[in-house]
Design a protein around this motif. Structure first.
Motif, PDB file in Angstrom:
ATOM      1  N   SER A 228       0.837  -1.206   0.000  1.00 30.73           N
ATOM      2  CA  SER A 228       0.000   0.000   0.000  1.00 30.73           C
ATOM      3  C   SER A 228       0.869   1.252   0.000  1.00 30.73           C
ATOM      4  O   SER A 228       0.558   2.245  -0.675  1.00 30.73           O
ATOM      5  CB  SER A 228      -0.928  -0.006   1.219  1.00 30.73           C
ATOM      6  N   GLU A 378      -6.087   5.731  -3.941  1.00 33.41           N
ATOM      7  CA  GLU A 378      -5.480   5.069  -2.782  1.00 33.41           C
ATOM      8  C   GLU A 378      -6.508   4.203  -2.054  1.00 33.41           C
ATOM      9  O   GLU A 378      -6.235   3.068  -1.676  1.00 33.41           O
ATOM     10  CB  GLU A 378      -4.901   6.122  -1.827  1.00 33.41           C
ATOM     11  N   THR A 379      -7.705   4.747  -1.862  1.00 34.54           N
ATOM     12  CA  THR A 379      -8.764   4.019  -1.157  1.00 34.54           C
ATOM     13  C   THR A 379      -9.172   2.755  -1.903  1.00 34.54           C
ATOM     14  O   THR A 379      -9.371   1.695  -1.300  1.00 34.54           O
ATOM     15  CB  THR A 379      -9.994   4.928  -0.971  1.00 34.54           C
ATOM     16  N   LYS A 382      -6.501   0.000  -1.511  1.00 32.91           N
ATOM     17  CA  LYS A 382      -6.578  -0.615  -0.175  1.00 32.91           C
ATOM     18  C   LYS A 382      -7.766  -1.558  -0.074  1.00 32.91           C
ATOM     19  O   LYS A 382      -7.685  -2.628   0.547  1.00 32.91           O
ATOM     20  CB  LYS A 382      -6.665   0.479   0.894  1.00 32.91           C
ATOM     21  N   LEU A 387      -7.658  -3.936   2.930  1.00 29.66           N
ATOM     22  CA  LEU A 387      -7.030  -3.162   3.997  1.00 29.66           C
ATOM     23  C   LEU A 387      -7.941  -2.050   4.517  1.00 29.66           C
ATOM     24  O   LEU A 387      -7.513  -1.238   5.326  1.00 29.66           O
ATOM     25  CB  LEU A 387      -5.718  -2.524   3.510  1.00 29.66           C
ATOM     26  N   ASP A 388      -9.162  -1.988   4.025  1.00 30.34           N
ATOM     27  CA  ASP A 388     -10.067  -0.915   4.444  1.00 30.34           C
ATOM     28  C   ASP A 388     -10.480  -1.130   5.892  1.00 30.34           C
ATOM     29  O   ASP A 388     -10.505  -2.218   6.389  1.00 30.34           O
ATOM     30  CB  ASP A 388     -11.301  -0.876   3.555  1.00 30.34           C
TER      31      ASP A 388
END
Length: 388
Positions: A228, A378-379, A382, A387-388
């Protein structure tokens, strides 16, 4: 790991997040590939180096053991391999709050960001410096354990009392540690009571069990956070490239704004913005074909990836109506547009003012759109890595 990093970087630079995620998922299948760095940190004299040796199943005088002593012996960061997991490294960090490592400079001096998991050690109560460490670790969303060391010394001291009860003494120490941490803002602290010389007693076996049980998750998280971070760097590089062209576009807009024809500057500004924003959406992989490809490689449904996007620019058709609707929500930008159209009809001075306002308008608008779309990129990445 280096090969993976280079391959992921290459895929992301080619705007192929789907290929990057596929590489990461394949790498995750073999846990032995994944490195993990554990930081052993805390106050000076708390027994950090002795704990490192105990955790590695070594004595303090074994070859390759961490240096120990009655005075401060760890004056720089040292790393030691775990005996059972060759890709797991234990970082023996200097104590926090000493003259050489003051609390306000500690994180930078010891390279805190390089570690994936943290064990915070104290041989007494956990005080302000240890809590500061924990809160900084929380900010970067990594895991930590609290270890209360030298429990054998406490038990030996309490044994002299007539009403000594080991279970009651351990409970009292644990409750005191938890209470101190809660009062300082750590709501659910996990505290292990250990003796580095009595490794079969107290919480040492439990700490090992927890560590080995969670090792798979720790390694997975370490890898995914590292990937990330790589993605974030690539996004930043893309942003810099896009930003380097904004002045050119803003100047072009300003030049057109100098032509005193009603509505022309506004029309050209919006048309220019539409063209550039479409480049941003495609460049960050937020267009529908890219998202569908990412959904296929990650196993995360397209609807889930689409749902985390905030900017309407990546959710709807980019046209004049959409751009104007968003811009009207930016009070400063909307005011500049209105002022520009007013200035246009003032001879010479008005034209010069219009040029400056159109430049500022386009500059602000494009920077705003670039930032929001970069955040969405980026969101989405993830979310693809869960990875959220």
């Amino acid at each position: 790991m280096e090969d993976l990093t280079n391959a992921v970087k290459s895929a992301l630079k080619k705007n192929d997040a789907a290929a990057a995620v596929k590489l990461i998922k394949e790498f995750l299948k073999d846990q032995n590939n994944i490195p993990l760095k554990i930081a052993i940190t805390g106050k000076s004299g708390a027994g950090k180096s002795t704990f490192v040796n105990a955790f590695r199943e070594m004595s303090d005088d074994d070859e390759g053991a961490a240096l120990t002593g009655v005075t401060q012996t760890t004056l720089q960061r040292r790393e030691y391999p775990h005996p059972n997991y060759p890709n797991v490294m234990l970082g023996d960090l200097p104590g926090i709050g000493t003259m050489k490592f003051p609390a306000d400079e500690y994180l930078e001096l010891v390279g805190f960001e390089k570690f994936d998991l943290f064990i915070i050690i104290s041989d007494t109560c956990f005080r302000e410096n240890e809590v500061k460490l924990a809160k900084e670790i929380q900010k970067i969303k990594k895991k930590f354990y609290f270890v209360r060391s030298k429990i054998d010394n406490d038990i030996q001291a309490e044994r002299r009392k007539r009403d000594f009860n080991e279970g009651r003494t351990l409970k009292k120490i644990r409750e005191k540690c938890v209470q101190d941490l809660r009062e300082r803002g750590i709501p659910f602290p996990q505290v292990f009571l250990v003796s580095s010389f009595e490794r079969s007693l107290y919480d040492f076996p439990f700490l090992r069990e927890i560590f080995e049980r969670d090792l798979h998750a720790h390694k997975r998280d370490a890898l995914l956070f590292a990937m990330s971070d790589i993605n974030q760097k690539i996004i930043n590089e893309k942003k810099e490239t896009f930003q380097s062209k904004i002045t050119f576009y803003a100047t072009l807009s300003g030049a057109v704004a100098g032509v005193p024809l009603p509505g022309l500057s506004a029309a050209v500004d919006i048309g220019l913005i539409i063209k550039v924003v479409k480049e941003y959406v495609a460049g960050f992989g937020l267009d529908k074909p890219s998202l569908e490809k990412l959904a296929s490689s990650s196993g995360v449904p397209y609807t889930d990836l689409f749902a985390v996007i905030k900017s309407p620019l990546a959710k709807r058709e980019i046209n004049k109506e959409l751009i104007l609707k968003i811009l009207t929500q930016l009070a400063c930008t909307a005011a500049l547009l209105a002022a520009e159209e007013g200035f246009r009809w003032i001879p010479v001075i008005g034209i010069l003012a219009s040029i400056g306002l159109s430049f500022t308008f386009t500059n602000k608008a494009l920077n705003h759109f670039l930032n929001t779309l970069a955040e969405d990129a980026e969101t989405v990445f993830k979310r693809a890595l869960n990875l959220d």
